[in-house]
Design an enzyme around this catalytic site. Structure first.
Site, short mmCIF file in Angstrom:
data_model
loop_
_atom_site.label_atom_id
_atom_site.label_comp_id
_atom_site.label_asym_id
_atom_site.label_seq_id
_atom_site.Cartn_x
_atom_site.Cartn_y
_atom_site.Cartn_z
N SER A 187 55.59 52.49 27.88
CA SER A 187 54.79 53.78 27.62
C SER A 187 56.24 54.82 27.18
CB SER A 187 54.31 53.82 28.38
OG SER A 187 54.41 54.05 30.03
N TYR A 189 56.19 56.53 29.46
CA TYR A 189 56.46 57.46 30.12
C TYR A 189 57.60 56.70 31.29
CZ TYR A 189 56.25 56.37 35.77
OH TYR A 189 56.56 55.99 36.61
N HIS A 190 57.45 55.11 30.97
CA HIS A 190 58.25 54.03 31.27
C HIS A 190 59.23 54.48 30.66
CE1 HIS A 190 54.19 52.17 32.84
NE2 HIS A 190 55.29 51.99 33.80
N LYS A 193 61.81 56.81 32.28
CA LYS A 193 62.54 55.96 33.72
C LYS A 193 63.49 54.96 33.34
CE LYS A 193 59.61 57.74 36.92
NZ LYS A 193 60.13 58.30 38.13
P1 NAD Z 1 53.05 63.30 41.47
O1 NAD Z 1 52.28 63.00 40.01
O2 NAD Z 1 51.01 62.68 42.31
O3 NAD Z 1 53.53 63.97 41.76
C1 NAD Z 1 54.61 64.19 41.63
C2 NAD Z 1 55.23 65.18 41.49
O4 NAD Z 1 56.04 66.10 40.74
C3 NAD Z 1 53.80 66.59 41.78
O5 NAD Z 1 54.23 67.59 42.54
C4 NAD Z 1 54.51 67.28 40.46
O6 NAD Z 1 54.15 68.36 41.31
C5 NAD Z 1 55.77 67.60 40.66
N1 NAD Z 1 56.78 67.75 39.80
C6 NAD Z 1 56.55 67.32 38.42
N2 NAD Z 1 57.36 67.47 37.47
C7 NAD Z 1 57.92 69.11 37.85
C8 NAD Z 1 58.78 69.86 37.68
N3 NAD Z 1 59.53 70.01 36.83
N4 NAD Z 1 59.33 70.60 38.55
C9 NAD Z 1 58.83 70.88 40.27
N5 NAD Z 1 57.82 69.98 40.85
C10 NAD Z 1 57.87 68.69 39.67
O7 NAD Z 1 53.61 61.33 41.05
P2 NAD Z 1 53.62 60.28 42.14
O8 NAD Z 1 52.31 58.98 42.16
O9 NAD Z 1 53.59 60.89 43.63
O10 NAD Z 1 54.83 59.39 41.54
C11 NAD Z 1 55.99 60.08 42.50
C12 NAD Z 1 57.15 59.37 41.81
O11 NAD Z 1 57.31 58.11 41.63
C13 NAD Z 1 57.27 59.66 40.25
O12 NAD Z 1 58.43 59.63 39.45
C14 NAD Z 1 57.11 57.99 39.82
O13 NAD Z 1 56.91 57.71 38.30
C15 NAD Z 1 57.10 57.54 40.79
N6 NAD Z 1 55.98 56.10 40.81
C16 NAD Z 1 54.59 56.05 41.08
C17 NAD Z 1 54.16 55.57 41.36
C18 NAD Z 1 52.37 55.64 41.79
O14 NAD Z 1 51.37 54.04 41.53
N7 NAD Z 1 52.03 56.83 41.87
C19 NAD Z 1 54.78 53.83 41.26
C20 NAD Z 1 55.45 53.61 41.16
C21 NAD Z 1 56.46 54.61 40.64
N1 USQ Z 2 44.28 48.12 33.59
C1 USQ Z 2 43.34 48.23 34.42
N2 USQ Z 2 41.87 48.53 33.86
C2 USQ Z 2 41.49 50.39 34.83
C3 USQ Z 2 43.88 50.64 34.82
C4 USQ Z 2 44.30 49.61 34.19
O1 USQ Z 2 43.19 47.06 33.32
O2 USQ Z 2 41.04 50.90 34.77
C5 USQ Z 2 45.09 47.83 33.61
C6 USQ Z 2 47.05 48.03 32.61
O3 USQ Z 2 46.47 47.64 30.92
C7 USQ Z 2 48.25 47.29 33.71
C8 USQ Z 2 47.87 47.62 34.85
O4 USQ Z 2 46.56 47.64 35.02
O5 USQ Z 2 47.53 46.25 32.38
C9 USQ Z 2 48.33 48.47 35.06
O6 USQ Z 2 48.33 49.43 35.06
P1 USQ Z 2 47.87 51.24 36.17
O7 USQ Z 2 47.19 52.30 35.67
O8 USQ Z 2 47.74 50.59 37.42
O9 USQ Z 2 49.67 51.89 35.90
P2 USQ Z 2 50.85 51.67 35.44
O10 USQ Z 2 50.23 52.28 34.44
O11 USQ Z 2 51.57 51.29 35.01
O12 USQ Z 2 51.58 52.63 35.77
C10 USQ Z 2 51.74 53.62 37.54
C11 USQ Z 2 51.94 54.31 37.96
C12 USQ Z 2 53.25 54.47 36.98
C13 USQ Z 2 54.39 53.22 37.95
C14 USQ Z 2 53.43 51.52 37.85
C15 USQ Z 2 54.34 51.00 38.26
O13 USQ Z 2 50.94 55.30 37.21
O14 USQ Z 2 54.10 55.70 37.93
O15 USQ Z 2 54.88 53.32 37.62
O16 USQ Z 2 52.26 51.93 38.00
S1 USQ Z 2 54.65 49.76 37.36
O17 USQ Z 2 53.13 49.54 36.73
O18 USQ Z 2 54.74 48.53 38.10
O19 USQ Z 2 55.63 49.70 36.47
#
Ligand code: NAD
Ligand code: USQ
Length: 421
Positions: A187, A189-190, A193
């Site tokens: 995506s 987003y990915h 990263k």
């Molecule tokens: P989130 O959206 O809840 O938190 C992100 C925070 O960053 C928010 O509070 C937002 O206001 C702040 N932010 C974003 N852009 C900014 C900017 N330009 N200036 C200042 N603040 C800013 O997300 P999260 O779930 O807490 O994820 C945090 C990090 O961890 C992310 O980088 C995400 O990619 C990574 N991550 C999350 C997950 C997950 O499942 N939630 C999994 C893997 C990695």
């Molecule tokens: N999926 C479903 N049903 C849903 C939602 C998702 O089947 O209602 C499936 C998606 O198609 C996908 C998988 O579940 O195959 C994961 O989706 P997700 O939304 O739980 O996770 P993803 O989009 O990959 O993103 C989340 C976080 C992101 C983080 C990532 C870690 O939002 O910030 O980087 O997980 S990872 O997946 O390991 O890349």
């Protein structure tokens, strides 16, 4: 240790800020609160009633006597504010969570794609540039994603960041070297990263910056020991079609009797981690910063892997829910195998919390407690990866132009920056 938490008001950042503060570190949260404005844009709110940041911080102070400082700024734009803050605090570590993190949100429209790339890369690059400009020895700990590796089935456990490849030279003699694992983002987003990884590689090499990139799996759960201390500290819980992650969504859907939204066959295998392990991993990464020098340290921040359909059946059995199936809005393989190495965090002291350990019950209690806050209209994912996916979802055979916003800039960016503390 003096630590800045960029994105410290978010789902991972808030409990991490509390956890590090509880363990004796001096914490400053830096955030623009754009995530709260995105809730307004999407017309959704966290399942859990999260409090304004001022109330959160006052509650933490009054309960523990620990003060957490706050600086409000847009890190993608306010370079001088970031540089001044770094110059004043001279932090031993900066934990960087401040990125747009939802894959579906990043695929909604051209404006959302552009925002995600611009925001995420600008924040990362501003941080790296400022640390170099000030000549700081700050250890940067970044939250990356398992998704940078892509989800092709490969006949090995995914290594931590690097792959050893061998290749013949002009004379046919074999050489080997380590390269960043080939990235295959699924995506925009990915993709952001994946691009972050190159920024880290460059600045570690060129300026000797000390960087840890944590390739985190999908986070589930919501509470940690610290956020559970008081309702004013409660963490956010996203369940909507953009920000809700799969297991948390299934739990909410089951709690309100909504058929579980399995995408396609549900054969996708992904890596998972509980939010309590997230905060523990960040602590381990930060406190082992002295080990980091030279190339970027990449650690896979995951506890276990699961197939989406298995998770759906687990939740359905636990809560008596119906497992549904929706046309997959994403362009992704119908199924994949995934095994992941996480030796480094385990060797630092991580004892992974598995789904089987019973913590799911805590999440079930949360979703049941707040189920009256669920807006069922916000459950479907209406962000499509491409025209074919949209046409499939709408039951059409001919793809037509997607409905796309013609806004050049998202309104969530429009705000005046202000700095406190
Ligand atoms: P989130 O959206 O809840 O938190 C992100 C925070 O960053 C928010 O509070 C937002 O206001 C702040 N932010 C974003 N852009 C900014 C900017 N330009 N200036 C200042 N603040 C800013 O997300 P999260 O779930 O807490 O994820 C945090 C990090 O961890 C992310 O980088 C995400 O990619 C990574 N991550 C999350 C997950 C997950 O499942 N939630 C999994 C893997 C990695
Ligand atoms: N999926 C479903 N049903 C849903 C939602 C998702 O089947 O209602 C499936 C998606 O198609 C996908 C998988 O579940 O195959 C994961 O989706 P997700 O939304 O739980 O996770 P993803 O989009 O990959 O993103 C989340 C976080 C992101 C983080 C990532 C870690 O939002 O910030 O980087 O997980 S990872 O997946 O390991 O890349």
């Amino acid at each position: 240790m003096e630590i800045l938490i960029l994105g410290g008001d978010g789902f991972c950042g808030w409990p991490t800020a509390l956890h590090l503060s509880a363990h004796g570190h001096t914490v400053t949260i830096v955030d623009s609160f754009v995530r709260r404005r995105i809730d307004d844009e999407l017309g959704v709110r966290s399942l859990t009633p999260i409090r304004p940041i001022g109330e959160r911080l006052e509650a933490w102070d009054s309960l523990t006597g620990n003060e957490i400082d706050l600086a409000e700024m847009d890190l993608s734009e306010d370079y001088s504010s970031l540089r001044d803050l770094l110059a004043r605090k001279r932090p031993a570590a900066v934990v960087h969570f401040a990125e747009q993190r939802a894959a579906p949100y990043s695929m909604k429209s051209p404006a959302h794609k552009r925002y995600t790339i611009q925001n995420n890369l600008a924040v990362t690059h501003n941080l790296l540039t400022a640390v170099v400009e000030l000549g700081l020895d700050t250890h940067i700990v970044h939250l990356g994603t398992m998704g940078v590796y892509g989800y092709e089935s490969v006949p090995m456990d995914l290594p931590e960041g690097y792959l050893t490849v061998s290749y013949p030279d002009r004379t046919g003699r074999n050489h080997s070297r380590e390269i960043l694992y080939p990235t295959q983002p699924g995506s925009v987003y990915h993709l952001s990263k994946s691009l972050d990884q190159l920024l880290f590689q460059f600045y570690a090499n060129n300026d000797g910056l000390r960087i840890t990139d944590l390739h985190q799996g999908i986070v589930w759960g919501t509470q940690t020991d610290e956020t559970a201390l008081d309702p004013r500290l409660i963490n956010r819980f996203d369940y909507d079609g953009d920000y809700g992650t799969v297991l948390n969504r299934f739990l909410v859907e089951a709690a309100i009797g909504y058929p579980l939204t399995v995408h396609g066959t549900g054969g996708q295998t992904r890596a998972f981690i509980n939010i309590r392990d997230t905060v523990r991993c960040i602590q381990l990464a930060v406190e082992s910063g002295a080990e980091v020098s030279g190339r970027v340290r990449v650690m896979n921040q995951v506890s276990e892997t699961h197939r989406v359909s298995d998770l759906a059946h687990l939740v359905a059995d636990l809560l008596g829910a119906e497992v549904g199936s929706v046309s997959n809005p994403r362009k992704e393989a119908h199924e994949n195998q995934l095994e992941v190495r996480n030796d480094q965090l385990v060797s630092l002291g991580l004892r992974p919390i598995k789904l089987a350990t019973g913590l799911l019950t805590e999440s079930v209690e949360i979703v049941q407690k707040y189920s009256d806050r669920v807006d069922t209209d916000r459950i479907p994912c209406t962000s499509y990866w491409n025209r074919d996916r949209q046409a499939a979802a709408e039951g059409e055979t001919v793809a037509h132009p997607r409905q796309e916003t013609d806004e050049n800039e998202l309104s969530v960016r429009n705000h005046s920056a202000r700095r406190i503390g």
